[in-house]
Design an enzyme around this catalytic site. Structure first.
Site, PDB file in Angstrom:
ATOM      1  N   ARG A   1     -76.553 -17.181 -36.321  1.00  0.00           N
ATOM      2  CA  ARG A   1     -77.955 -17.237 -36.778  1.00  0.00           C
ATOM      3  C   ARG A   1     -78.846 -17.915 -35.728  1.00  0.00           C
ATOM      4  NH1 ARG A   1     -78.985 -19.813 -42.298  1.00  0.00           N
ATOM      5  NH2 ARG A   1     -81.109 -19.096 -41.870  1.00  0.00           N
TER       6      ARG A   1
ATOM      7  N   CYS B   1     -74.505 -35.837 -37.370  1.00  0.00           N
ATOM      8  CA  CYS B   1     -73.105 -36.230 -37.506  1.00  0.00           C
ATOM      9  C   CYS B   1     -72.719 -36.317 -38.981  1.00  0.00           C
ATOM     10  CB  CYS B   1     -72.885 -37.582 -36.838  1.00  0.00           C
ATOM     11  SG  CYS B   1     -71.204 -38.177 -37.011  1.00  0.00           S
TER      12      CYS B   1
ATOM     13  N   ASP C   1     -86.254 -21.912 -39.362  1.00  0.00           N
ATOM     14  CA  ASP C   1     -86.291 -21.139 -38.106  1.00  0.00           C
ATOM     15  C   ASP C   1     -87.201 -21.718 -37.021  1.00  0.00           C
ATOM     16  OD1 ASP C   1     -88.235 -18.561 -39.827  1.00  0.00           O
ATOM     17  OD2 ASP C   1     -88.915 -20.399 -38.833  1.00  0.00           O
TER      18      ASP C   1
ATOM     19  N   SER D   1     -89.736 -15.888 -52.583  1.00  0.00           N
ATOM     20  CA  SER D   1     -89.402 -15.333 -53.901  1.00  0.00           C
ATOM     21  C   SER D   1     -89.701 -16.364 -54.982  1.00  0.00           C
ATOM     22  CB  SER D   1     -87.924 -14.930 -53.926  1.00  0.00           C
ATOM     23  OG  SER D   1     -87.119 -16.038 -53.553  1.00  0.00           O
TER      24      SER D   1
ATOM     25  N   CYS E   1     -71.699 -40.794 -38.909  1.00  0.00           N
ATOM     26  CA  CYS E   1     -72.672 -41.836 -38.496  1.00  0.00           C
ATOM     27  C   CYS E   1     -74.063 -41.204 -38.494  1.00  0.00           C
ATOM     28  CB  CYS E   1     -72.308 -42.399 -37.129  1.00  0.00           C
ATOM     29  SG  CYS E   1     -72.760 -41.324 -35.743  1.00  0.00           S
TER      30      CYS E   1
ATOM     31  N   ASN F   1     -97.507 -11.423 -50.529  1.00  0.00           N
ATOM     32  CA  ASN F   1     -96.140 -10.918 -50.630  1.00  0.00           C
ATOM     33  C   ASN F   1     -96.213  -9.424 -50.945  1.00  0.00           C
ATOM     34  OD1 ASN F   1     -93.430 -10.368 -51.412  1.00  0.00           O
ATOM     35  ND2 ASN F   1     -93.158 -12.490 -52.042  1.00  0.00           N
TER      36      ASN F   1
ATOM     37  N   CYS G   1     -69.463 -41.081 -32.311  1.00  0.00           N
ATOM     38  CA  CYS G   1     -68.251 -41.500 -33.039  1.00  0.00           C
ATOM     39  C   CYS G   1     -67.156 -40.436 -33.047  1.00  0.00           C
ATOM     40  CB  CYS G   1     -68.628 -41.879 -34.475  1.00  0.00           C
ATOM     41  SG  CYS G   1     -68.977 -40.445 -35.496  1.00  0.00           S
TER      42      CYS G   1
ATOM     43  N   HIS H   1     -86.063 -27.595 -45.998  1.00  0.00           N
ATOM     44  CA  HIS H   1     -84.647 -27.213 -45.933  1.00  0.00           C
ATOM     45  C   HIS H   1     -84.030 -27.492 -44.568  1.00  0.00           C
ATOM     46  CE1 HIS H   1     -85.450 -24.267 -49.489  1.00  0.00           C
ATOM     47  NE2 HIS H   1     -85.304 -25.499 -49.892  1.00  0.00           N
TER      48      HIS H   1
HETATM   49  N1  APR Z   1     -94.582 -10.630 -45.609  1.00  0.00           N
HETATM   50  C1  APR Z   1     -94.627 -11.429 -46.716  1.00  0.00           C
HETATM   51  N2  APR Z   1     -93.585 -11.563 -47.585  1.00  0.00           N
HETATM   52  C2  APR Z   1     -92.483 -10.817 -47.347  1.00  0.00           C
HETATM   53  C3  APR Z   1     -92.377  -9.944 -46.238  1.00  0.00           C
HETATM   54  C4  APR Z   1     -93.498  -9.872 -45.338  1.00  0.00           C
HETATM   55  N3  APR Z   1     -93.492  -9.093 -44.267  1.00  0.00           N
HETATM   56  N4  APR Z   1     -91.146  -9.347 -46.270  1.00  0.00           N
HETATM   57  C5  APR Z   1     -90.514  -9.843 -47.384  1.00  0.00           C
HETATM   58  N5  APR Z   1     -91.322 -10.709 -48.028  1.00  0.00           N
HETATM   59  C6  APR Z   1     -91.042 -11.454 -49.264  1.00  0.00           C
HETATM   60  C7  APR Z   1     -90.058 -10.804 -50.210  1.00  0.00           C
HETATM   61  O1  APR Z   1     -90.723  -9.907 -51.088  1.00  0.00           O
HETATM   62  C8  APR Z   1     -89.496 -12.009 -50.961  1.00  0.00           C
HETATM   63  O2  APR Z   1     -90.277 -12.295 -52.122  1.00  0.00           O
HETATM   64  O3  APR Z   1     -90.440 -12.663 -48.887  1.00  0.00           O
HETATM   65  C9  APR Z   1     -89.645 -13.149 -49.970  1.00  0.00           C
HETATM   66  C10 APR Z   1     -88.336 -13.671 -49.365  1.00  0.00           C
HETATM   67  O4  APR Z   1     -87.602 -14.243 -50.396  1.00  0.00           O
HETATM   68  P1  APR Z   1     -86.193 -14.952 -50.118  1.00  0.00           P
HETATM   69  O5  APR Z   1     -85.364 -14.102 -49.275  1.00  0.00           O
HETATM   70  O6  APR Z   1     -85.691 -15.352 -51.465  1.00  0.00           O
HETATM   71  O7  APR Z   1     -86.561 -16.225 -49.258  1.00  0.00           O
HETATM   72  P2  APR Z   1     -87.133 -17.645 -49.738  1.00  0.00           P
HETATM   73  O8  APR Z   1     -88.060 -17.530 -50.880  1.00  0.00           O
HETATM   74  O9  APR Z   1     -87.633 -18.318 -48.529  1.00  0.00           O
HETATM   75  O10 APR Z   1     -85.768 -18.370 -50.203  1.00  0.00           O
HETATM   76  C11 APR Z   1     -85.835 -19.705 -50.540  1.00  0.00           C
HETATM   77  O11 APR Z   1     -83.480 -19.888 -50.677  1.00  0.00           O
HETATM   78  O12 APR Z   1     -81.698 -19.027 -49.702  1.00  0.00           O
HETATM   79  C12 APR Z   1     -82.377 -20.188 -49.895  1.00  0.00           C
HETATM   80  O13 APR Z   1     -82.633 -22.078 -48.538  1.00  0.00           O
HETATM   81  C13 APR Z   1     -82.870 -20.735 -48.586  1.00  0.00           C
HETATM   82  O14 APR Z   1     -85.087 -21.376 -47.934  1.00  0.00           O
HETATM   83  C14 APR Z   1     -84.346 -20.415 -48.638  1.00  0.00           C
HETATM   84  C15 APR Z   1     -84.622 -20.452 -50.110  1.00  0.00           C
HETATM   85 ZN    ZN Z   2     -71.229 -39.819 -35.382  1.00  0.00          ZN
END
Ligand code: APR
Ligand code: ZN
Length: 251
Positions: A67, A124, A101, A193, A127, A217, A154, A116
Site C-alpha cells: 500500500r 515501536c 495517505d 461512507s 517503547c 459523494n 530497543c 486514523h
Molecule cells: N468523489 C467523492 N466520493 C467518492 C468518490 C469520488 N470520486 N469515489 C467514491 N466515493 C465515495 C464512495 O461512494 C463511498 O461513499 O467515497 C466513499 C468511500 O467509502 P469507504 O471506502 O467506506 O471509505 P471511508 O468512508 O473513508 O472509510 C472509513 O473505514 O476502512 C476503514 O479506516 C478505514 O478510514 C477508513 C474508514
Molecule cells: Zn522501541
C-alpha cells in the site's frame, strides 16, 4: 445545489472539512469498501488488525509496504488542492481526515487532523519510538528492506502508525476533532461512507450544535440523511465548480 453550497461556504464563520477515502479515489488510491480487489486473497479487514500482526507480522508488513508503494506514487487531486486553497483564503479552519495517505499534507493543508494515523509513519510496539519516513528520508530504503522492521532504540518490532480495526483512535486527535466540530458552523463532508465510528460522529456533532452539512459523494452515504446540501458528484468536479462560485461570491 452548487450555488447554495457556495453561499453557505462564503457566509460561514468557522467551516471545517471531513474527508474519507473517496476524496483520494481520483488520485488512484482505492477506497476501502470500493476495494473490490483482494490483496493476495486477503480482505483489508483481515490484515489491518492487531491480531493479524501478532499472528503474521511479515504478511501484514508485506501488505502495508504494497500500500505504501502504491500511495507514494499517488498525487493530490483538484479536491485536495481546493481544500488547501480554502484554508489559505481563511474560509476553512481545518481538515479532519480518516485517510492515512498523506495527500492532504502533500496538497498544502496545514491544520490537518489525521484520525486514523498516517501510512508513512511507523512506531515501536514497545517503547515510544516513532518515525515519519518521508521526513527522515528513509522511505525508499525502508520499502526495499526485506527483514522485518525493528526499532533502532530497543530492537522491538516496528508497526505502521495507523489505526487498525478494533483499535481506539489517538485520543488527542479525536478530542481535537470533536472540539472543532462543536465550534464549526459548517462541515464539508467529502468521500466517506460515514459508517465508521467514532470518526463519523464529526458531521453529526456539527449538525447537533446548529451547523450546516454539505456532502459531496457520487453515492448516498450514512451522512446523506443529515446533509443540508447533497452534491451527488465526484469530489474533483464538485470542488472545482464550488471554488469558482465561492470566488465569484467573495469577489
Ligand atoms: N468523489 C467523492 N466520493 C467518492 C468518490 C469520488 N470520486 N469515489 C467514491 N466515493 C465515495 C464512495 O461512494 C463511498 O461513499 O467515497 C466513499 C468511500 O467509502 P469507504 O471506502 O467506506 O471509505 P471511508 O468512508 O473513508 O472509510 C472509513 O473505514 O476502512 C476503514 O479506516 C478505514 O478510514 C477508513 C474508514
Ligand atoms: Zn522501541
Amino acid at each position: 445545489m452548487i450555488e447554495e453550497a457556495a453561499k453557505l461556504l462564503a457566509r460561514s464563520r468557522f467551516a471545517i472539512a471531513f474527508t474519507g477515502a473517496g476524496i483520494s479515489a481520483e488520485s488512484g488510491v482505492p477506497t476501502f469498501r470500493g476495494f473490490n480487489g483482494l490483496w493476495k486473497k486477503h480482505r483489508p479487514e483481515e490484515l489491518a488488525t492487531p491480531e493479524a500482526f501478532r499472528r503474521d507480522p511479515r504478511l501484514v508488513w508485506e501488505f502495508y509496504k504494497w500500500r505504501m508503494d502504491l500511495i507514494r506514487k499517488a498525487k493530490p487531486n483538484r479536491a485536495h488542492y481546493a481544500l488547501a486553497e480554502l484554508e489559505e483564503m481563511g474560509i476553512l479552519k481545518a481538515v479532519i481526515t480518516q485517510n492515512v495517505d498523506d495527500l492532504h499534507r502533500e496538497a498544502g493543508t496545514r491544520n490537518l487532523i489525521e484520525l486514523h494515523g498516517n501510512i508513512f509513519r511507523v512506531r515501536c510496539t514497545s517503547c515510544g519510538y516513532g518515525e515519519y519516513l518521508k521526513e527522515s528520508g528513509r522511505l525508499e530504503e525502508f520499502l526495499r528492506e526485506k527483514d522485518l522492521p525493528r526499532c533502532p532504540d530497543c530492537g522491538s518490532l516496528l508497526r505502521p502508525d495507523v489505526v487498525w480495526f478494533g483499535e481506539p483512535l489517538p485520543r488527542s486527535a479525536l478530542d481535537e476533532a470533536f472540539r472543532l466540530a462543536e465550534r464549526a458552523d459548517l462541515v464539508l463532508v467529502i468521500g466517506t461512507s460515514g459508517v465508521v465510528y467514532p470518526a463519523a460522529y464529526v458531521p453529526q456533532i456539527v449538525k447537533e450544535t446548529g451547523g450546516k452539512v454539505i456532502e459531496i459523494n457520487p453515492e448516498e452515504s450514512g451522512i446523506t440523511p443529515i446533509a443540508d446540501v447533497f452534491l451527488r458528484c465526484p469530489a474533483g468536479e464538485a470542488m472545482e465548480k464550488l471554488m469558482t462560485r465561492v470566488k465569484g461570491l467573495i469577489g
